[in-house]
Design an enzyme around this catalytic site. Structure first.
Site, PDB file in Angstrom:
ATOM      1  N   ASP A   1     -15.326  29.627 -56.588  1.00 50.61           N
ATOM      2  CA  ASP A   1     -15.350  29.641 -55.127  1.00 50.61           C
ATOM      3  C   ASP A   1     -14.301  28.696 -54.539  1.00 50.61           C
ATOM      4  O   ASP A   1     -13.602  29.036 -53.585  1.00 50.61           O
ATOM      5  CB  ASP A   1     -16.737  29.261 -54.612  1.00 50.61           C
ATOM      6  CG  ASP A   1     -17.766  30.353 -54.820  1.00 50.61           C
ATOM      7  OD1 ASP A   1     -17.367  31.489 -55.146  1.00 50.61           O
ATOM      8  OD2 ASP A   1     -18.971  30.079 -54.676  1.00 50.61           O
TER       9      ASP A   1
ATOM     10  N   ASP B   1      -8.155  16.363 -49.037  1.00 52.12           N
ATOM     11  CA  ASP B   1      -9.329  15.488 -49.140  1.00 52.12           C
ATOM     12  C   ASP B   1     -10.467  16.219 -49.846  1.00 52.12           C
ATOM     13  O   ASP B   1     -11.618  16.178 -49.426  1.00 52.12           O
ATOM     14  CB  ASP B   1      -9.785  15.017 -47.767  1.00 52.12           C
ATOM     15  CG  ASP B   1     -10.746  13.826 -47.851  1.00 52.12           C
ATOM     16  OD1 ASP B   1     -10.742  13.136 -48.892  1.00 52.12           O
ATOM     17  OD2 ASP B   1     -11.493  13.588 -46.891  1.00 52.12           O
TER      18      ASP B   1
END
Length: 397
Positions: A152, A169
């Site tokens: 995913d 991030d």
């Protein structure tokens, strides 16, 4: 999970009826948090604060039967709204992918004190990988979950990178499970930038920061400029560390900061896999180790891309959720039998029979609160005699 005084156990993994995010929600502090938001002419009640950072707070809100998340940005030190403009701009341009959080809209909130704040109305997601890591208690996640998460996230990164963006991030807290869509999704694009046009000097979170980003941050702290900006390769480094943590069940922040890691990270990866391989099938372990290593080259030019990683043989291995559950339950004792009824009575439950009551009690203690297939595990003891005779309750008693 549940067992009687005998050795049979019943494990229930119901759908999560009330979505929660990775961070344990704080009780809403009425002095510092809004009680309601007026969004597009409709009142939404604040149920909980899901997270709070330097520049923004995230709340779970509801209106009638609908629930969503609101990210409220604070005015920055210069009195501007850079964080809000940056994240909303990126999210608007990358909408439509199933593995990226959905942006429903943007609005301005006027609080009772006359202060206006900019907000994003977002899809409300469930548990994060960060919370899942806390729950495993130094035991790695199942191959099914690792494979599901890896695929995913790589699908999201592949799309993001094709659009020319770097997430910058990626960490367990920014990967959340959607029970509705049965997939993991990326959130928090506050540090994201267009590759080749990096407008953020300090990127990534400590422990998931790529070597080139670490160097760039160090130069910036010294008042020096790096020769070039970071690339999409930093996202692959972060994902490699995340998958290694999911496999080992151990936070690796101190490990990746050590001199041993800098000298020979490949050897440390090998050691982690050899220490945990006994509880996993050999072939998936080999392919997962190869996949992770491909993401952790110190030279970003040698790192795998998201698209290349998706064709790793690890993703061609079918992991059955039933076998996955049996594999997990066997960590706590000898499993005599495992039954998952496909229709009532008993549909939605998992019945696990252990060889002795001691193993069953230990499994009950350790499995409660875990997740399988995106569902929370609720466990209870179940009469061995009823199980043996085929009497299965429809719901956990």
């Amino acid at each position: 999970m549940a067992c009687s005084s005998g050795s049979n156990a019943k494990m229930s993994s119901p759908n999560v009826s009330t979505p929660v995010m990775a961070v344990t929600p704080d009780a809403v502090d009425q002095k510092t948090s809004p009680a309601v938001f007026e969004i597009f002419g409709k009142i939404w009640n604040v149920q909980a604060r899901l997270g709070q950072g330097v520049s923004a707070s995230v709340y779970r809100v509801s209106s009638g039967r609908a629930s969503s998340a609101v990210k409220e940005f604070q005015v920055d030190a210069q009195g501007g709204d850079y964080g809000y403009l940056k994240e909303s701009s990126v999210l608007e341009k990358i909408q439509g992918h199933k593995n990226i959080v959905t942006l429903y809209g943007m609005f301005t909130n006027h609080n009772p004190f006359g202060v206006a704040t900019h907000c994003l109305l977002l899809e409300l997601l469930d548990v994060s990988v960060s919370e899942l890591l806390v729950r495993v208690s130094n035991q790695g996640h199942s191959m099914w979950l690792i494979q599901h998460c890896a695929r995913d996230v790589l699908e999201a990164l592949s799309f993001l990178h094709r659009e020319g963006y770097v997430h910058a991030d990626l960490k367990p807290r920014n990967i959340l499970w959607s029970a509705d869509d049965e997939c993991f999704k990326l959130i928090d694009f506050g540090l994201s930038f267009k590759e080749g046009h990096q407008d953020v000097k300090y990127i990534q979170t400590d422990g998931y920061r790529a070597p080139e980003a670490e160097l760039q941050n160090s130069l910036a702290q010294a008042g020096l400029e790096s020769d070039s900006g970071c690339t999409t390769a930093v996202d692959l480094w972060s994902l490699g560390i995340i998958l290694l943590e999911m496999f080992s069940g151990i936070k690796l922040k101190e490990t990746v900061k050590s001199q041993e890691w800098k000298d020979n990270s490949s050897a440390i990866v090998d050691h982690i896999f050899s220490s945990n391989a006994v509880v996993y099938p050999a072939i998936p372990v080999f392919h997962l180790r190869d996949l992770i290593k491909s993401m952790l080259h110190n030279d970003p030019k040698l790192r795998s891309t998201a698209e290349a990683a998706l064709i790793n043989p690890f993703f061609s291995i079918p992991f059955d959720i039933i076998e996955d559950m049996k594999e997990e339950c066997q960590k706590y004792g000898t499993v005599v039998s495992l039954l998952i009824p496909k229709e009532n009575p008993g549909k939605g439950q998992v019945f696990v029979e252990y060889a002795n009551a001691g193993d069953s009690k230990e499994a009950q203690r350790l499995l409660t609160g875990r997740t399988f297939d995106g569902k929370f595990v609720v466990t209870t003891f179940y009469p061995l005699s009823a199980y043996k005779r085929g009497y299965l309750y429809q719901t956990v008693q």
